[in-house]
Design an enzyme around this catalytic site. Structure first.
Site, PDB file in Angstrom:
ATOM      1  N   THR A 185       1.866 -48.460  -7.366  1.00 49.09           N
ATOM      2  CA  THR A 185       1.289 -47.913  -8.722  1.00 49.09           C
ATOM      3  C   THR A 185       2.494 -48.008 -10.449  1.00 49.09           C
ATOM      4  OG1 THR A 185       3.940 -46.465  -8.400  1.00 49.09           O
ATOM      5  CG2 THR A 185       2.230 -45.345  -7.566  1.00 49.09           C
ATOM      6  N   ASP A 199      12.329 -62.297  -9.475  1.00 47.66           N
ATOM      7  CA  ASP A 199      11.367 -63.803  -8.335  1.00 47.66           C
ATOM      8  C   ASP A 199      12.549 -65.211  -8.800  1.00 47.66           C
ATOM      9  OD1 ASP A 199      10.907 -61.875  -6.093  1.00 47.66           O
ATOM     10  OD2 ASP A 199       9.145 -62.576  -6.860  1.00 47.66           O
ATOM     11  N   ASP A 227       7.334 -62.977 -12.503  1.00 47.23           N
ATOM     12  CA  ASP A 227       8.038 -62.456 -11.826  1.00 47.23           C
ATOM     13  C   ASP A 227       9.303 -62.926 -12.194  1.00 47.23           C
ATOM     14  OD1 ASP A 227      10.293 -60.566 -10.139  1.00 47.23           O
ATOM     15  OD2 ASP A 227       8.075 -59.486  -9.179  1.00 47.23           O
ATOM     16  N   ARG A 270      10.023 -51.850  -9.302  1.00 49.22           N
ATOM     17  CA  ARG A 270       8.360 -50.982 -10.484  1.00 49.22           C
ATOM     18  C   ARG A 270       8.142 -51.368  -8.909  1.00 49.22           C
ATOM     19  NH1 ARG A 270       4.403 -54.219 -14.632  1.00 49.22           N
ATOM     20  NH2 ARG A 270       4.483 -55.419 -12.675  1.00 49.22           N
TER      21      ARG A 270
HETATM   22  C1  PRP Z   1      10.461 -56.444 -13.331  1.00 51.28           C
HETATM   23  C2  PRP Z   1      11.953 -56.450 -14.227  1.00 51.28           C
HETATM   24  C3  PRP Z   1      11.624 -54.876 -14.843  1.00 51.28           C
HETATM   25  C4  PRP Z   1      10.810 -54.373 -14.937  1.00 51.28           C
HETATM   26  C5  PRP Z   1       9.579 -54.908 -15.931  1.00 51.28           C
HETATM   27  O1  PRP Z   1      11.396 -55.956 -12.766  1.00 51.28           O
HETATM   28  O2  PRP Z   1      12.825 -56.842 -14.240  1.00 51.28           O
HETATM   29  O3  PRP Z   1      12.570 -54.325 -15.145  1.00 51.28           O
HETATM   30  O4  PRP Z   1      10.044 -55.572 -13.913  1.00 51.28           O
HETATM   31  O5  PRP Z   1       8.185 -53.667 -15.128  1.00 51.28           O
HETATM   32  P1  PRP Z   1       8.001 -52.501 -15.650  1.00 51.28           P
HETATM   33  O6  PRP Z   1       8.504 -52.451 -17.901  1.00 51.28           O
HETATM   34  O7  PRP Z   1       5.792 -52.261 -16.089  1.00 51.28           O
HETATM   35  O8  PRP Z   1       8.322 -51.524 -15.101  1.00 51.28           O
HETATM   36  P2  PRP Z   1      11.007 -55.794 -10.781  1.00 51.28           P
HETATM   37  O9  PRP Z   1      10.419 -54.228 -10.472  1.00 51.28           O
HETATM   38  O10 PRP Z   1      10.132 -57.012 -10.332  1.00 51.28           O
HETATM   39  O11 PRP Z   1      11.849 -56.127  -9.678  1.00 51.28           O
HETATM   40  P3  PRP Z   1      13.521 -57.068  -9.683  1.00 51.28           P
HETATM   41  O12 PRP Z   1      13.819 -56.740 -10.938  1.00 51.28           O
HETATM   42  O13 PRP Z   1      14.225 -56.293  -8.682  1.00 51.28           O
HETATM   43  O14 PRP Z   1      12.518 -58.082  -9.246  1.00 51.28           O
HETATM   44  N1  URA Z   2       7.990 -57.568 -14.029  1.00 51.61           N
HETATM   45  C1  URA Z   2       7.915 -58.881 -13.832  1.00 51.61           C
HETATM   46  O1  URA Z   2       9.476 -60.067 -13.228  1.00 51.61           O
HETATM   47  N2  URA Z   2       7.032 -59.144 -14.750  1.00 51.61           N
HETATM   48  C2  URA Z   2       5.762 -59.254 -15.491  1.00 51.61           C
HETATM   49  O2  URA Z   2       5.211 -60.199 -16.167  1.00 51.61           O
HETATM   50  C3  URA Z   2       5.818 -57.886 -16.060  1.00 51.61           C
HETATM   51  C4  URA Z   2       6.591 -57.228 -15.403  1.00 51.61           C
END
Ligand code: PRP
Ligand code: URA
Length: 226
Positions: free
Chosen positions: A121, A220, A217, A117
């Site tokens: 944006t 993370d 997160d 994400r």
């Molecule tokens: C997180 C999570 C989802 C997304 C959800 O991933 O694991 O994939 O955010 O958010 P949304 O519903 O607003 O799209 P992230 O983008 O942090 O990627 P990562 O798992 O690689 O850290």
């Molecule tokens: N992605 C995450 O990992 N946590 C949130 O709360 C939203 C998006």
């Protein structure tokens, strides 16, 4: 006693199942606590995964088969061999759920979808999509795995990718651990008929698009990249 509650939406023909099992709630508290170590976070995530995946798999089709026990012939029920089973984790955070899903469904294929994400944006960016285009997806059952359903942008993009292959929405389950109402609404409007299974439906998103109260997160905290 039932340990899951399903709510259906007549307008979108979608449903949300929330697992309420005491062990799910206990492990959710561990995930939410900011003091929890990465190691304990991962193990709690996997314990929750066993419950939500059970719900997501509750209507997998079975076939009858005659087997021989050490005592006699007996009728048995096995997962229908003609139905392809696909586990589709969204990278990165879906990987912890995938490790449990592959234990429960050892014959399933694993098709990774790389999405993150954009922090400004909040829109999803696809960076890995190599799902084979040579199989017949029309009967396939697919579990899409991502612990967080926040704005729903990533979930909608993942379902878009999978539906383009020919998978039918009724054969899809979106498996999350924490969902925000905004994400549920976005996903169910974009993909009517989708069935969501989660461990918690939280209050809302904050101004940065994080789920409140949430857990921070997920990627993370799973991989120690905070
Ligand atoms: C997180 C999570 C989802 C997304 C959800 O991933 O694991 O994939 O955010 O958010 P949304 O519903 O607003 O799209 P992230 O983008 O942090 O990627 P990562 O798992 O690689 O850290
Ligand atoms: N992605 C995450 O990992 N946590 C949130 O709360 C939203 C998006």
């Amino acid at each position: 006693m039932s340990t899951a509650k399903t709510t259906s939406n007549q307008a979108t023909n979608a449903s949300v199942t929330v697992c309420t099992h005491p062990l799910v709630q206990h492990n959710l508290s561990i995930l939410r606590d900011q003091q929890t170590s990465n190691e304990l976070f991962r193990s709690a995530l996997k314990r929750i995964a066993t419950f939500i995946l059970q719900e997501a798999c509750a209507d997998l089709p079975l076939s009858k088969k005659i087997i021989e026990t050490p005592i006699c012939k007996a009728e048995a029920h096995v997962l229908a061999p003609e139905v392809p089973l696909i586990i589709s984790p969204i990278l990165r955070a879906g990987l912890a759920l995938a490790s449990v899903a592959t234990e429960l469904l050892p014959t399933a294929s694993v098709y990774h979808i790389g999405l993150y994400r954009d922090e400004e944006t909040l829109k999803p960016v696809t960076y890995y999509n190599k799902l084979p285009s040579t199989i017949d997806y029309s009967q396939a059952r697919i579990l899409i795995l991502d612990p967080m359903l926040a704005t729903g942008g990533s979930a909608v993009a993942a379902v878009d990718i999978i539906k383009k292959l020919g998978v039918r929405v009724e054969n899809l389950r979106f498996v999350s651990v924490i969902a925000a109402p905004e994400g549920v609404e976005h996903l169910t409007k974009a993909h009517p008929g989708i069935q969501i299974v989660t461990a918690a439906l939280d209050e809302r998103l904050n101004e940065k698009g994080y789920i409140v109260p949430g857990l921070g997160d997920a990627g993370d905290r799973t991989f120690g990249t905070v």
